[in-house]
Every structure is written in structure tokens, then in C-alpha cells.
Design a protein around this motif. Structure first.
Motif, PDB file in Angstrom:
ATOM      1  N   GLU A   1      -8.607 -20.116  47.233  1.00 34.45           N
ATOM      2  CA  GLU A   1      -9.204 -19.284  48.673  1.00 34.45           C
ATOM      3  C   GLU A   1     -10.741 -19.030  48.368  1.00 34.45           C
ATOM      4  O   GLU A   1     -10.876 -18.093  47.552  1.00 34.45           O
ATOM      5  CB  GLU A   1      -8.193 -18.531  49.049  1.00 34.45           C
ATOM      6  N   GLN A   2     -11.540 -19.401  49.184  1.00 38.95           N
ATOM      7  CA  GLN A   2     -12.886 -18.813  49.069  1.00 38.95           C
ATOM      8  C   GLN A   2     -13.008 -17.713  49.947  1.00 38.95           C
ATOM      9  O   GLN A   2     -12.738 -17.443  51.036  1.00 38.95           O
ATOM     10  CB  GLN A   2     -13.906 -19.858  49.462  1.00 38.95           C
ATOM     11  N   VAL A   3     -13.268 -16.482  49.345  1.00 37.47           N
ATOM     12  CA  VAL A   3     -13.469 -15.295  49.975  1.00 37.47           C
ATOM     13  C   VAL A   3     -14.593 -14.381  49.737  1.00 37.47           C
ATOM     14  O   VAL A   3     -15.406 -14.845  48.782  1.00 37.47           O
ATOM     15  CB  VAL A   3     -12.185 -14.268  49.869  1.00 37.47           C
ATOM     16  N   GLU A   4     -14.892 -13.575  50.497  1.00 39.26           N
ATOM     17  CA  GLU A   4     -16.160 -12.539  50.039  1.00 39.26           C
ATOM     18  C   GLU A   4     -15.549 -10.993  50.061  1.00 39.26           C
ATOM     19  O   GLU A   4     -14.792 -10.749  50.553  1.00 39.26           O
ATOM     20  CB  GLU A   4     -17.039 -12.492  51.582  1.00 39.26           C
ATOM     21  N   ILE A   5     -15.962 -10.826  48.473  1.00 37.42           N
ATOM     22  CA  ILE A   5     -15.683  -9.624  47.892  1.00 37.42           C
ATOM     23  C   ILE A   5     -16.455  -8.462  48.523  1.00 37.42           C
ATOM     24  O   ILE A   5     -17.609  -8.539  48.250  1.00 37.42           O
ATOM     25  CB  ILE A   5     -15.221  -9.583  46.413  1.00 37.42           C
ATOM     26  N   ILE A   6     -15.860  -7.387  48.914  1.00 39.57           N
ATOM     27  CA  ILE A   6     -16.853  -6.084  49.468  1.00 39.57           C
ATOM     28  C   ILE A   6     -16.045  -5.168  48.305  1.00 39.57           C
ATOM     29  O   ILE A   6     -15.094  -4.623  48.360  1.00 39.57           O
ATOM     30  CB  ILE A   6     -16.658  -5.872  50.748  1.00 39.57           C
ATOM     31  N   LYS A   7     -17.044  -4.510  47.491  1.00 36.46           N
ATOM     32  CA  LYS A   7     -16.678  -3.552  46.520  1.00 36.46           C
ATOM     33  C   LYS A   7     -17.004  -2.144  47.261  1.00 36.46           C
ATOM     34  O   LYS A   7     -17.847  -2.010  47.683  1.00 36.46           O
ATOM     35  CB  LYS A   7     -17.376  -3.597  45.071  1.00 36.46           C
ATOM     36  N   LEU A   8     -15.613  -1.395  47.114  1.00 34.04           N
ATOM     37  CA  LEU A   8     -15.648  -0.002  47.740  1.00 34.04           C
ATOM     38  C   LEU A   8     -15.350   0.866  46.440  1.00 34.04           C
ATOM     39  O   LEU A   8     -14.611   0.385  45.378  1.00 34.04           O
ATOM     40  CB  LEU A   8     -14.831   0.154  48.858  1.00 34.04           C
ATOM     41  N   ASN A   9     -15.404   1.962  46.567  1.00 33.07           N
ATOM     42  CA  ASN A   9     -15.143   2.989  45.424  1.00 33.07           C
ATOM     43  C   ASN A   9     -13.936   3.737  45.736  1.00 33.07           C
ATOM     44  O   ASN A   9     -13.543   4.626  44.991  1.00 33.07           O
ATOM     45  CB  ASN A   9     -16.253   3.970  44.887  1.00 33.07           C
ATOM     46  N   GLY A  10     -13.709   4.097  47.159  1.00 30.51           N
ATOM     47  CA  GLY A  10     -12.647   4.958  47.426  1.00 30.51           C
ATOM     48  C   GLY A  10     -12.185   4.480  48.934  1.00 30.51           C
ATOM     49  O   GLY A  10     -12.963   3.935  49.514  1.00 30.51           O
ATOM     50  N   SER A  11     -10.892   5.390  49.417  1.00 29.72           N
ATOM     51  CA  SER A  11     -10.537   5.152  50.804  1.00 29.72           C
ATOM     52  C   SER A  11     -10.494   3.615  51.023  1.00 29.72           C
ATOM     53  O   SER A  11     -11.108   3.300  52.333  1.00 29.72           O
ATOM     54  CB  SER A  11     -11.296   5.784  51.954  1.00 29.72           C
ATOM     55  N   ILE A  12      -9.979   2.784  50.389  1.00 32.11           N
ATOM     56  CA  ILE A  12     -10.063   1.262  50.562  1.00 32.11           C
ATOM     57  C   ILE A  12      -9.212   0.854  51.787  1.00 32.11           C
ATOM     58  O   ILE A  12      -9.486  -0.025  52.622  1.00 32.11           O
ATOM     59  CB  ILE A  12      -9.441   0.654  49.195  1.00 32.11           C
ATOM     60  N   GLU A  13      -8.189   1.815  52.199  1.00 30.83           N
ATOM     61  CA  GLU A  13      -7.204   1.593  53.219  1.00 30.83           C
ATOM     62  C   GLU A  13      -8.103   1.641  54.473  1.00 30.83           C
ATOM     63  O   GLU A  13      -7.727   1.191  55.636  1.00 30.83           O
ATOM     64  CB  GLU A  13      -6.131   2.643  53.582  1.00 30.83           C
ATOM     65  N   LEU A  14      -9.083   2.022  54.608  1.00 30.83           N
ATOM     66  CA  LEU A  14      -9.922   2.422  55.868  1.00 30.83           C
ATOM     67  C   LEU A  14     -10.728   1.012  56.336  1.00 30.83           C
ATOM     68  O   LEU A  14     -10.921   0.613  57.515  1.00 30.83           O
ATOM     69  CB  LEU A  14     -11.341   3.217  55.439  1.00 30.83           C
TER      70      LEU A  14
END
Length: 212
Positions: free
Chosen positions: A130-143
Motif C-alpha cells: 500500500e502506498q501511503v503518505e506518512i505525516i510525522k507528529l510528536n504527540g497527540s497522534i489521536e487528534l
């Protein structure tokens, strides 16, 4: 004899690891976790502890400023550091999972995945083709899915309570996680006796706990 230097993460893993070492017969001061110091020496055991952020432990060990460290398997998978993994301590069990808003399908054109674990997430979806776009976050991922930033998240799940409280559900489990004892390759040669003794005592303690 030079001190054995141990990098430990703050928080729950530290508490469980310190308790395990005490059960293995190491005389650690009870106020170890309450101290605001970042470096704590325990001369009676010839040990020095560094208290660090969980994601940084493997970095300290790789660069040799710590001989050994305790790190979650999630950190080792993500950071891919040049360290030896000696022992599964069987503490702080959790797992990495794919989660999102209930009853939603992935966007067909480059779905977006928000995570603190871009390396692990990329590899997982690549293996699935599956080809996806990754968005890196450092916290509150559930948001991220709640505000439309991503279609899914990849994050650590312990009880699942945080997901439920934010109206999210698990879709897939990626890998189980526990904390591991890691060692710097050079330290493993130079301080093999002390490190092997530590591993042996911890192994005996873990095996005893498993049969209780």
C-alpha cells in the motif's frame, strides 16, 4: 574497575525496570525515580544511571556514553541504532497498531498516516503493498484523524483507553512491544563480565516471575 553506565527512560518503564533490578538483588536507592537529577551514581553497585527520554536511550548507548540501556522495542524498530539487544525484560507490554475513525475506509489515492513512528509505519504499509503518505507528529497522534489531517494513525496502544476516549478504533495490530536490555558493542567486549552478570541475574529473575 570503571562504573557500568545505564541509560534509563523516565516514567513507567523506569519504575518497572528499577523494580526488576531490585528483585534481582541490586541495591538501588528507593528515591531513584523521585530525584530530579539526570545522572545518579550508585557506588555500592558500581553503577551510574542516566535518566533520558525514551526515544534517546538507544542514541546514548550507540554513541557509547552509556554502556547499556533499557528501551522499548518500538524505539529500537524506529531508530535502527547500532546496538546489541541482549534480553527481553518482559516489562511494559503494549503494541503498535493502526487506528482511525470507525467505519471509514482508506483514501484510495495516497492515504495519509500520522505517527511518531515513520520508519515502522512506512515499512508496514510497504510490505502490504500500500502506498501511503506518512505525516510525522510528536504527540497527540489521536487528534490527526479527528481534524482531517490523516486517514489513519500508527501509535502505541496499551489499554486502548485513549483511543476509545477519542472515538477511535483499532484496525490492525502491527507488532507487540516490550522493553529490552541493549548494550553498546564496544562496552560488551570491554565490560563483558559485569554485563554478563547483570544479564544472568535479570534472566533468572524474569524466569522466576514467569512461573509464579
Amino acid at each position: 574497575m570503571s562504573m557500568l553506565t545505564i541509560a534509563m527512560p523516565k516514567g513507567r518503564i523506569f519504575e518497572e525496570a528499577a523494580a526488576l533490578m531490585q528483585e534481582a538483588g541490586y541495591q538501588l536507592p528507593p528515591e531513584l525515580d523521585e530525584s530530579r537529577k539526570l545522572i545518579i551514581e550508585v557506588p555500592e553497585e558500581n553503577m551510574r544511571f542516566f535518566l533520558a527520554k525514551p526515544m534517546d536511550v538507544a542514541t546514548y548507548v550507540e554513541h557509547g556514553v552509556a554502556d547499556i540501556g533499557i528501551a522499548g522495542k518500538d524505539v529500537l524498530l524506529e531508530e535502527e541504532r547500532d546496538v546489541y539487544e541482549l534480553l527481553d525484560l518482559k516489562i511494559s507490554p503494549c503494541y503498535l497498531a493502526v487506528a482511525g475513525i470507525p467505519d471509514t475506509s482508506l483514501n484510495e489515492v495516497a492515504p495519509k498516516i500520522a505517527t511518531k513512528y515513520p520508519t515502522v509505519a512506512s515499512a508496514y504499509f510497504r510490505e502490504k503493498g500500500e502506498q501511503v503518505e506518512i505525516i510525522k507528529l510528536n504527540g497527540s497522534i489521536e487528534l490527526a484523524p479527528l481534524i482531517g489531517l490523516s486517514d489513519r494513525i500508527v501509535d502505541i496502544v496499551s489499554t486502548g483507553q485513549t483511543l476509545r476516549e477519542n472515538g477511535l478504533v483499532e484496525y490492525e495490530t502491527i507488532v507487540g512491544i516490550t522493553s529490552r536490555l541493549i548494550v553498546n558493542p564496544v562496552s560488551y567486549r570491554m565490560k563483558n563480565k559485569e554485563i554478563s552478570t547483570l544479564v544472568s541475574r535479570l534472566t533468572d529473575t524474569i524466569e522466576e516471575k514467569a512461573v509464579q
